[in-house]
Scaffold this motif. Sequence first.
Motif, mmCIF file in Angstrom:
data_model
loop_
_atom_site.group_PDB
_atom_site.id
_atom_site.type_symbol
_atom_site.label_atom_id
_atom_site.label_comp_id
_atom_site.label_asym_id
_atom_site.label_seq_id
_atom_site.Cartn_x
_atom_site.Cartn_y
_atom_site.Cartn_z
ATOM 1 N N UNK A 91 54.585 20.666 44.378
ATOM 2 C CA UNK A 91 53.348 19.890 44.449
ATOM 3 C C UNK A 91 52.112 20.737 44.234
ATOM 4 N N UNK A 92 52.180 22.016 44.602
ATOM 5 C CA UNK A 92 50.984 22.846 44.525
ATOM 6 C C UNK A 92 50.645 23.191 43.078
ATOM 7 N N UNK A 93 49.387 23.545 42.798
ATOM 8 C CA UNK A 93 48.986 23.849 41.418
ATOM 9 C C UNK A 93 49.782 25.006 40.812
ATOM 10 N N UNK A 94 49.982 24.912 39.516
ATOM 11 C CA UNK A 94 50.846 25.860 38.828
ATOM 12 C C UNK A 94 50.052 26.938 38.086
ATOM 13 N N UNK A 95 50.749 27.946 37.671
ATOM 14 C CA UNK A 95 50.319 28.972 36.735
ATOM 15 C C UNK A 95 49.075 29.744 37.126
ATOM 16 N N UNK A 96 47.888 29.329 36.735
ATOM 17 C CA UNK A 96 46.738 30.217 36.794
ATOM 18 C C UNK A 96 46.056 30.245 38.145
ATOM 19 N N UNK A 97 46.740 29.829 39.206
ATOM 20 C CA UNK A 97 46.149 29.912 40.539
ATOM 21 C C UNK A 97 45.274 28.714 40.844
ATOM 22 N N UNK B 208 41.590 26.778 41.690
ATOM 23 C CA UNK B 208 40.173 26.802 41.341
ATOM 24 C C UNK B 208 39.373 27.189 42.578
ATOM 25 N N UNK B 209 38.449 28.107 42.436
ATOM 26 C CA UNK B 209 37.573 28.448 43.551
ATOM 27 C C UNK B 209 36.496 27.390 43.643
ATOM 28 N N UNK B 210 36.160 26.992 44.876
ATOM 29 C CA UNK B 210 35.299 25.841 45.068
ATOM 30 C C UNK B 210 33.837 26.191 44.818
ATOM 31 N N UNK B 211 33.284 27.127 45.555
ATOM 32 C CA UNK B 211 31.871 27.479 45.418
ATOM 33 C C UNK B 211 31.749 28.862 44.792
ATOM 34 N N UNK B 212 31.929 28.939 43.490
ATOM 35 C CA UNK B 212 31.877 30.221 42.800
ATOM 36 C C UNK B 212 30.422 30.626 42.625
ATOM 37 N N UNK B 213 30.127 31.873 42.991
ATOM 38 C CA UNK B 213 28.766 32.385 42.828
ATOM 39 C C UNK B 213 28.617 32.848 41.381
ATOM 40 N N UNK B 214 27.703 32.240 40.647
ATOM 41 C CA UNK B 214 27.449 32.573 39.246
ATOM 42 C C UNK B 214 26.339 33.610 39.183
#
Length: 148
Positions: free
Chosen positions: A60-66, A68-74
Motif C-alpha cells: 500500500x505504501x508509495x513505491x520507488x522514489x520515496x 513526497x516531502x510536505x513543506x519543502x523549503x525552496x
Amino acid sequence: MRLQDAVPQPGSQKRRRRVGRGIAAGQGASCGFGMRGQKSRSGRPTRPGFEGGQMPLYRRIPKLKGFERVNVKQYTIINVGALSELAANTEVTLSSLMDAGIITTDDGPLKVLGDGEVSAALTVRAAAFTASARQKIEAAGGTCEVLD
C-alpha cells in the motif's frame, strides 16, 4: 572469555511447553490453537505481512522514489564561485545579485553553496550558508550574515 563461559543467565531460559499430552496438562487436544480456522491448522502461520487478503501494508505504501516531502523549503541557490566576479567590499544580497544579472529568478530566500573559489572580501547576507561556503568567504576576509 572462553566458549564454556558463554552461558545464559540463571532464570532466563524457560522449559518448552509440552502440548498435546492430555487435558490435565492444560494444553491437551487442540494444544492452545482453538477449535477450527486458519490459525489452528498444521503449518499454520501465514506468511509475514499477510493481512487476510486485504492489500498488505508493504504493497500500500508509495513505491520507488520515496515519499513526497510536505513543506519543502525552496531556496534560490548560488555557488561561491559565481561571487568571485564581484568587486571587493561589495554587499551581496538576493536583490543585488538580481540587479547584477548573476541570478535571474527569485525562487525563495538566498542560499550560498560552496562550489568554486572567492578571492575578494565580500559582505554576504543570505538565509543560509553551507559550511564550506562560509569557510571560503571568511577565509577571503569577508563576512557572512544569516537573515531570518
